[in-house]
Design a protein around this motif. Structure first.
Motif, PDB file in Angstrom:
ATOM      1  N   ALA A  88      45.087 -14.023 -20.821  1.00 34.30           N
ATOM      2  CA  ALA A  88      44.793 -12.647 -21.878  1.00 34.30           C
ATOM      3  C   ALA A  88      45.286 -12.089 -21.536  1.00 34.30           C
ATOM      4  N   VAL A  89      46.609 -11.741 -21.116  1.00 31.60           N
ATOM      5  CA  VAL A  89      48.169 -11.067 -21.896  1.00 31.60           C
ATOM      6  C   VAL A  89      48.660 -11.741 -23.070  1.00 31.60           C
ATOM      7  N   SER A  90      48.326 -13.295 -22.541  1.00 32.37           N
ATOM      8  CA  SER A  90      48.552 -14.094 -23.852  1.00 32.37           C
ATOM      9  C   SER A  90      49.369 -15.215 -23.600  1.00 32.37           C
ATOM     10  N   ILE A  91      48.905 -16.074 -23.132  1.00 36.73           N
ATOM     11  CA  ILE A  91      49.876 -17.373 -23.031  1.00 36.73           C
ATOM     12  C   ILE A  91      49.450 -18.709 -23.864  1.00 36.73           C
TER      13      ILE A  91
ATOM     14  N   SER B  84      53.700 -22.019 -21.460  1.00 42.13           N
ATOM     15  CA  SER B  84      54.407 -20.716 -20.582  1.00 42.13           C
ATOM     16  C   SER B  84      54.541 -20.180 -21.767  1.00 42.13           C
ATOM     17  N   GLU B  85      54.929 -20.214 -22.819  1.00 36.61           N
ATOM     18  CA  GLU B  85      55.676 -19.709 -23.771  1.00 36.61           C
ATOM     19  C   GLU B  85      56.755 -18.709 -23.065  1.00 36.61           C
ATOM     20  N   LEU B  86      57.715 -19.930 -22.977  1.00 30.69           N
ATOM     21  CA  LEU B  86      58.970 -19.257 -22.184  1.00 30.69           C
ATOM     22  C   LEU B  86      59.719 -18.940 -23.261  1.00 30.69           C
ATOM     23  N   LYS B  87      60.022 -17.436 -22.724  1.00 32.77           N
ATOM     24  CA  LYS B  87      61.175 -17.218 -23.790  1.00 32.77           C
ATOM     25  C   LYS B  87      62.656 -16.634 -23.211  1.00 32.77           C
ATOM     26  N   ILE B  88      61.911 -16.676 -21.902  1.00 35.61           N
ATOM     27  CA  ILE B  88      63.607 -15.921 -21.490  1.00 35.61           C
ATOM     28  C   ILE B  88      64.359 -17.163 -20.462  1.00 35.61           C
ATOM     29  N   LEU B  89      63.842 -17.805 -19.687  1.00 40.28           N
ATOM     30  CA  LEU B  89      64.443 -19.043 -19.283  1.00 40.28           C
ATOM     31  C   LEU B  89      64.685 -19.995 -19.460  1.00 40.28           C
ATOM     32  N   SER B  90      65.991 -20.288 -18.805  1.00 43.21           N
ATOM     33  CA  SER B  90      67.454 -21.435 -19.887  1.00 43.21           C
ATOM     34  C   SER B  90      66.723 -22.491 -19.153  1.00 43.21           C
ATOM     35  N   GLU B  91      66.552 -24.003 -19.872  1.00 36.78           N
ATOM     36  CA  GLU B  91      66.631 -24.738 -19.484  1.00 36.78           C
ATOM     37  C   GLU B  91      66.901 -25.707 -18.103  1.00 36.78           C
ATOM     38  N   ASN B  92      67.763 -24.824 -18.007  1.00 35.21           N
ATOM     39  CA  ASN B  92      68.364 -25.051 -16.360  1.00 35.21           C
ATOM     40  C   ASN B  92      67.272 -24.730 -16.078  1.00 35.21           C
ATOM     41  N   GLU B  93      66.908 -23.030 -15.614  1.00 36.31           N
ATOM     42  CA  GLU B  93      66.433 -22.645 -14.725  1.00 36.31           C
ATOM     43  C   GLU B  93      65.100 -23.327 -14.443  1.00 36.31           C
ATOM     44  N   ILE B  94      64.481 -23.474 -15.825  1.00 32.44           N
ATOM     45  CA  ILE B  94      63.461 -24.426 -15.832  1.00 32.44           C
ATOM     46  C   ILE B  94      62.748 -25.680 -14.405  1.00 32.44           C
ATOM     47  N   GLN B  95      64.154 -25.937 -15.254  1.00 32.40           N
ATOM     48  CA  GLN B  95      64.042 -27.532 -14.341  1.00 32.40           C
ATOM     49  C   GLN B  95      63.916 -27.315 -13.289  1.00 32.40           C
TER      50      GLN B  95
ATOM     51  N   ARG C  43      61.702 -13.015 -13.168  1.00 28.36           N
ATOM     52  CA  ARG C  43      60.685 -13.690 -12.041  1.00 28.36           C
ATOM     53  C   ARG C  43      58.809 -13.901 -12.950  1.00 28.36           C
ATOM     54  N   LYS C  44      58.722 -12.939 -13.418  1.00 26.95           N
ATOM     55  CA  LYS C  44      57.273 -12.603 -14.149  1.00 26.95           C
ATOM     56  C   LYS C  44      57.356 -13.849 -14.618  1.00 26.95           C
ATOM     57  N   GLU C  45      58.265 -14.695 -15.766  1.00 30.70           N
ATOM     58  CA  GLU C  45      58.144 -15.479 -16.325  1.00 30.70           C
ATOM     59  C   GLU C  45      58.658 -16.698 -15.717  1.00 30.70           C
ATOM     60  N   ALA C  46      58.923 -16.944 -14.561  1.00 25.78           N
ATOM     61  CA  ALA C  46      59.056 -17.918 -13.338  1.00 25.78           C
ATOM     62  C   ALA C  46      57.648 -18.465 -12.416  1.00 25.78           C
ATOM     63  N   PHE C  47      56.594 -17.232 -12.734  1.00 32.40           N
ATOM     64  CA  PHE C  47      55.832 -16.788 -11.896  1.00 32.40           C
ATOM     65  C   PHE C  47      54.812 -18.262 -13.130  1.00 32.40           C
ATOM     66  N   LYS C  48      54.617 -17.299 -14.487  1.00 31.72           N
ATOM     67  CA  LYS C  48      53.355 -17.938 -14.572  1.00 31.72           C
ATOM     68  C   LYS C  48      54.333 -19.621 -15.171  1.00 31.72           C
ATOM     69  N   LEU C  49      55.876 -19.594 -15.749  1.00 30.32           N
ATOM     70  CA  LEU C  49      55.526 -21.728 -15.272  1.00 30.32           C
ATOM     71  C   LEU C  49      55.065 -21.833 -14.018  1.00 30.32           C
ATOM     72  N   ILE C  50      55.024 -21.501 -13.216  1.00 31.89           N
ATOM     73  CA  ILE C  50      54.829 -21.976 -11.881  1.00 31.89           C
ATOM     74  C   ILE C  50      53.536 -22.225 -11.651  1.00 31.89           C
ATOM     75  N   LEU C  51      52.668 -21.191 -11.913  1.00 35.57           N
ATOM     76  CA  LEU C  51      50.886 -21.202 -12.368  1.00 35.57           C
ATOM     77  C   LEU C  51      50.663 -22.271 -12.897  1.00 35.57           C
ATOM     78  N   MET C  52      50.925 -22.130 -14.177  1.00 35.57           N
ATOM     79  CA  MET C  52      51.024 -22.996 -14.984  1.00 35.57           C
ATOM     80  C   MET C  52      51.034 -24.285 -14.161  1.00 35.57           C
TER      81      MET C  52
END
Length: 162
Positions: free
Chosen positions: A11-14, A133-144, A111-120
């Motif tokens: 609902a917020v935007s993903i 997840s439409e990630l905008k903040i996390l780096s590729e290394n952080e994602i991995q 941290r919110k973006e990390a949560f969204k990624l983990i949930l997805m």
């Protein structure tokens, strides 16, 4: 439980994808407004389940502020709360190291973006989770780094059509 969090996040935007996935023709994306909460299936949960749910709620409270009572009610809606609790415990195990390394008020959005990624990721494979997840903040290394800690298979939300 994941249904309610997914609904909120969506609902917020993903996600606004309407097409069926190519890998499984029985899987489709459903608009949030077409979802309704399932009824409570379990009138009560045992002490061990409640202890785990409290840990889950405390772990994600800053990135998904839902009361303990509502969290418990959401798990009561699950056909098999132990399976959902296990998924959420794995999500918490994935989230905690990242949150510890990225503590502080200035990093709440990270941290919110990390949560969204983990949930997805709990519902879909890595590439799909990253894209959705439409990630905008996390780096590729952080994602991995985050994704390498998630150890369960993806479990899409099953929606009963009525």
């Amino acid at each position: 439980m994941r249904k309610f969090i997914l609904i909120t996040i969506l609902a917020v935007s993903i996600i606004s994808c309407k097409e069926k996935t190519k890998s499984d023709s029985n899987v489709e994306t459903i608009k949030i407004e077409n979802l309704t909460p399932s009824p409570i299936v379990h009138e009560s949960l045992n002490d061990e389940q409640l202890k785990k749910i409290k840990f889950i709620q405390e772990t994600f409270n800053e990135v998904y502020p839902v009361s303990l009572e509502e969290t418990i009610t959401n798990f009561k809606r699950d056909q098999n709360p132990d399976n959902e609790i296990n998924v959420w415990l794995n999500m918490a195990k994935t989230f905690q190291p990242f949150a510890s390394e990225n503590s502080g008020g200035e990093k709440i959005e990270v941290r919110k973006e990390a949560f969204k990624l983990i949930l997805m990721r709990s519902m879909m494979h890595e590439k799909e989770a990253i894209n959705s997840s439409e990630l905008k903040i996390l780096s590729e290394n952080e994602i991995q780094d985050i994704l390498k800690n998630y150890t369960l298979e993806a479990k899409p939300i099953k929606v009963e059509k009525r």
